[in-house]
Motif scaffolding. Structure first.
Motif, mmCIF file in Angstrom:
data_model
loop_
_atom_site.group_PDB
_atom_site.id
_atom_site.type_symbol
_atom_site.label_atom_id
_atom_site.label_comp_id
_atom_site.label_asym_id
_atom_site.label_seq_id
_atom_site.Cartn_x
_atom_site.Cartn_y
_atom_site.Cartn_z
ATOM 1 N N GLU A 314 0.818 -1.214 0.000
ATOM 2 C CA GLU A 314 0.000 0.000 0.000
ATOM 3 C C GLU A 314 0.851 1.263 0.000
ATOM 4 O O GLU A 314 0.669 2.160 -0.828
ATOM 5 N N LYS A 315 1.804 1.364 0.926
ATOM 6 C CA LYS A 315 2.598 2.594 1.040
ATOM 7 C C LYS A 315 3.485 2.818 -0.178
ATOM 8 O O LYS A 315 3.700 3.966 -0.603
ATOM 9 N N TYR A 316 3.982 1.728 -0.770
ATOM 10 C CA TYR A 316 4.839 1.865 -1.954
ATOM 11 C C TYR A 316 4.018 2.343 -3.162
ATOM 12 O O TYR A 316 4.479 3.156 -3.958
ATOM 13 N N ILE A 317 2.821 1.824 -3.287
ATOM 14 C CA ILE A 317 1.949 2.193 -4.408
ATOM 15 C C ILE A 317 1.539 3.661 -4.319
ATOM 16 O O ILE A 317 1.623 4.407 -5.300
ATOM 17 N N ILE A 318 1.108 4.093 -3.137
ATOM 18 C CA ILE A 318 0.650 5.482 -2.981
ATOM 19 C C ILE A 318 1.805 6.457 -3.197
ATOM 20 O O ILE A 318 1.599 7.574 -3.677
ATOM 21 N N ALA A 319 3.023 6.051 -2.872
ATOM 22 C CA ALA A 319 4.183 6.945 -2.977
ATOM 23 C C ALA A 319 4.609 7.222 -4.409
ATOM 24 O O ALA A 319 5.490 8.051 -4.653
ATOM 25 N N CYS A 320 3.992 6.568 -5.393
ATOM 26 C CA CYS A 320 4.432 6.645 -6.787
ATOM 27 C C CYS A 320 4.027 7.895 -7.546
ATOM 28 O O CYS A 320 4.390 8.053 -8.711
ATOM 29 N N ASP A 321 3.266 8.779 -6.928
ATOM 30 C CA ASP A 321 2.798 9.985 -7.617
ATOM 31 C C ASP A 321 1.761 9.675 -8.697
ATOM 32 O O ASP A 321 1.418 10.551 -9.503
ATOM 33 N N SER A 322 1.293 8.455 -8.749
ATOM 34 C CA SER A 322 0.224 8.071 -9.669
ATOM 35 C C SER A 322 -1.105 8.146 -8.913
ATOM 36 O O SER A 322 -1.128 8.068 -7.685
ATOM 37 N N MET A 323 -2.207 8.294 -9.625
ATOM 38 C CA MET A 323 -3.500 8.240 -8.964
ATOM 39 C C MET A 323 -3.755 6.788 -8.571
ATOM 40 O O MET A 323 -3.830 5.900 -9.421
ATOM 41 N N THR A 324 -3.877 6.560 -7.254
ATOM 42 C CA THR A 324 -4.061 5.196 -6.768
ATOM 43 C C THR A 324 -5.528 4.790 -6.843
ATOM 44 O O THR A 324 -6.409 5.515 -6.361
ATOM 45 N N LEU A 325 -5.781 3.636 -7.448
ATOM 46 C CA LEU A 325 -7.125 3.074 -7.509
ATOM 47 C C LEU A 325 -7.237 2.023 -6.412
ATOM 48 O O LEU A 325 -6.600 0.974 -6.477
ATOM 49 N N PHE A 326 -8.019 2.310 -5.391
ATOM 50 C CA PHE A 326 -8.176 1.417 -4.239
ATOM 51 C C PHE A 326 -9.356 0.483 -4.481
ATOM 52 O O PHE A 326 -10.509 0.911 -4.453
ATOM 53 N N ILE A 327 -9.076 -0.796 -4.704
ATOM 54 C CA ILE A 327 -10.169 -1.772 -4.731
ATOM 55 C C ILE A 327 -10.612 -1.945 -3.291
ATOM 56 O O ILE A 327 -9.808 -2.287 -2.423
ATOM 57 N N LYS A 328 -11.863 -1.660 -3.017
ATOM 58 C CA LYS A 328 -12.370 -1.486 -1.648
ATOM 59 C C LYS A 328 -11.752 -2.478 -0.676
ATOM 60 O O LYS A 328 -11.984 -3.680 -0.757
#
Length: 454
Positions: A314-328
């Motif tokens: 989770e933390k690595y994905i959000i840190a990418c500066d990309s819009m994160t799509l959270f599957i609920k």
């Protein structure tokens, strides 16, 4: 293969016969060791500024280092009086969840009987007594999660010497929560610390082991990974990134991840997703050269999907500066409860996963400035609120509030052994030792912990 607790437990009984004279953990200006035989430890330490105290890792013949330095207790004598000119920063909003997690025990406190009742659903008992850490094990942990979790706590005591109160706690090192609310409606649950929580559970959420490194997957300690991701983000502008949603990982650990494969592009339909399944055996053979996290920030959109439960990704994905799509998600970690949908991430339903992903990507490509802003806000949240100093601050506040609830005097179990940086890191080698050295606290904090504002 790393011999973790078995080695330490086996050699526990010979600790008392090992005498290592003149061994020092603390070095002043890296050249003037504190002499416990000729000076008063308390007087010597309290007259020295924090910045002048340096911790080193002293391994005597590598794997033979089984015991802690004789002057290890000096860490307790260091005064924590802060410079009066320093003002503590305000803790991030997610620190408020500490009191929510401890709420089941707030009115009645935590008794010895409550703790003992949780032994059969936890892997570790961790005792902190007069600035030292002791561990008793009840079961095996996956890979070296237990080792790096305990390592993190030992580093906390080095960062804030003398501030962590005496306590006893039980730790569950598995993926899932263990305290089902339904089972404890009539009785008070045992306090169990876990890496994640969920709305139907009562586990106390604690930062996971990967903040100090996940050696088995080649993931570096958090500070280094975050730095590498930041550098990667600078190399490719958002408008030049691949205009699709990206995810890479093990698709066989959960039904949701397995279904996510169906969102990949086919000859008949393109859901705007690019899903890549990992074969762990092959990655291990190749030394995880194809899974470097800093190399996975090339798409405008990244997908977060849970595995067995919450995922450290989770933390690595959000840190990418990309819009994160959270599957609920069903589970949460210690910081994610403060993430706001459409500000820090874009929510995706499990029921209409592929359709929602396509809609999010189409929307983002049509409104690039807004999509980029969501990605930036998510990354900003991670960079500002989940920096390593604040991870330690969260640990300190949580353990301090937990200790206030104890209705008994913490004691060291007969089967427990003392742990410190030396007897955790010195017996291991390879990437395990490397990650411990990289994540080791080198000196006490020269700034106070943040303050929680209610």
């Amino acid at each position: 293969m790393v011999n973790r607790w078995i080695i330490l437990s086996t050699l526990f009984f010979i600790i008392y016969f090992m005498i290592i004279s003149g061994w020092n953990t603390y070095i002043i200006n890296r050249s003037d060791p504190i002499k416990t035989t000729s000076t008063s430890p308390t007087k010597t330490i309290t007259n020295i500024k924090r910045q002048e105290i340096k911790y080193t890792l002293n391994c005597i013949n590598g794997s033979q280092t089984r015991t802690c330095p004789r002057d290890h207790s000096l860490i307790q004598t260091f005064k924590q009086d802060q410079d009066s000119s320093l003002t503590a920063s305000t803790c991030p909003e997610h620190f408020r969840w500490i009191h929510e997690d401890l709420k089941p025990w707030k009115s009645i406190g935590i008794t010895r009987e409550m703790v003992e009742s949780g032994k059969n659903i936890s892997q570790l008992r961790i005792v902190i007594k007069q600035g030292k850490t002791y561990v008793e094990t009840y079961g095996d942990s996956f890979q070296t999660r237990d080792l790096f979790t305990v390592w993190g706590i030992v580093q906390l005591l080095r960062l804030y010497p003398g501030r962590v109160p005496d306590l006893e706690l039980l730790f569950e090192t598995g993926d899932k929560t263990v305290l089902d609310k339904q089972k404890f409606q009539a009785v008070t649950p045992p306090p169990i610390f876990s890496y994640c929580g969920q709305n139907n559970a009562l586990d106390i959420v604690f930062p996971d082991w990967s903040f100090w490194g996940w050696a088995e997957t080649g993931i570096k300690p958090w500070e280094k990974v975050l730095k590498d991701i930041k550098e990667s983000n600078k190399k490719i502008k958002w408008k030049d990134r691949v205009p699709y949603a990206f995810w890479k990982g093990n698709t066989h650990v959960s039904s949701t991840r397995y279904k996510l494969r169906m969102c990949n592009a086919t000859d008949q339909h393109d859901w705007n997703a690019r899903i890549y399944s990992l074969h762990w055996d092959k990655e291990i053979e190749q030394g995880f050269k194809n899974t470097k996290l800093e190399d996975q920030c090339t798409h405008r959109y990244k997908i977060y999907v849970e595995g067995v439960s919450w995922s450290v990704s989770e933390k690595y994905i959000i840190a990418c500066d990309s819009m994160t799509l959270f599957i609920k998600p069903r589970y949460y970690d210690f910081f994610s409860r403060s993430l706001v949908p459409h500000k820090h991430f874009w929510p995706i339903s499990k029921q209409n996963m592929c359709e929602d992903i396509k809609h999010a990507v189409d929307w983002g490509n049509t409104h690039p400035k807004k999509a980029k802003a969501i990605g930036r806000e998510g990354t900003k949240f991670i960079e500002e609120n989940v920096k390593m100093k604040l991870v330690y601050d969260y640990m300190l506040h949580l353990l301090t509030e937990y200790a206030k609830l104890l209705k008994f005097e913490p004691t060291i179990p007969s089967e427990a052994f003392e742990v410190c940086s030396e007897n955790l890191a010195c017996p291991v080698d390879g990437i395990w030792r490397e990650f411990m050295v990289d994540s080791m606290v080198k000196s006490p904090s020269d700034t106070p912990p943040c303050t929680i504002i209610y």
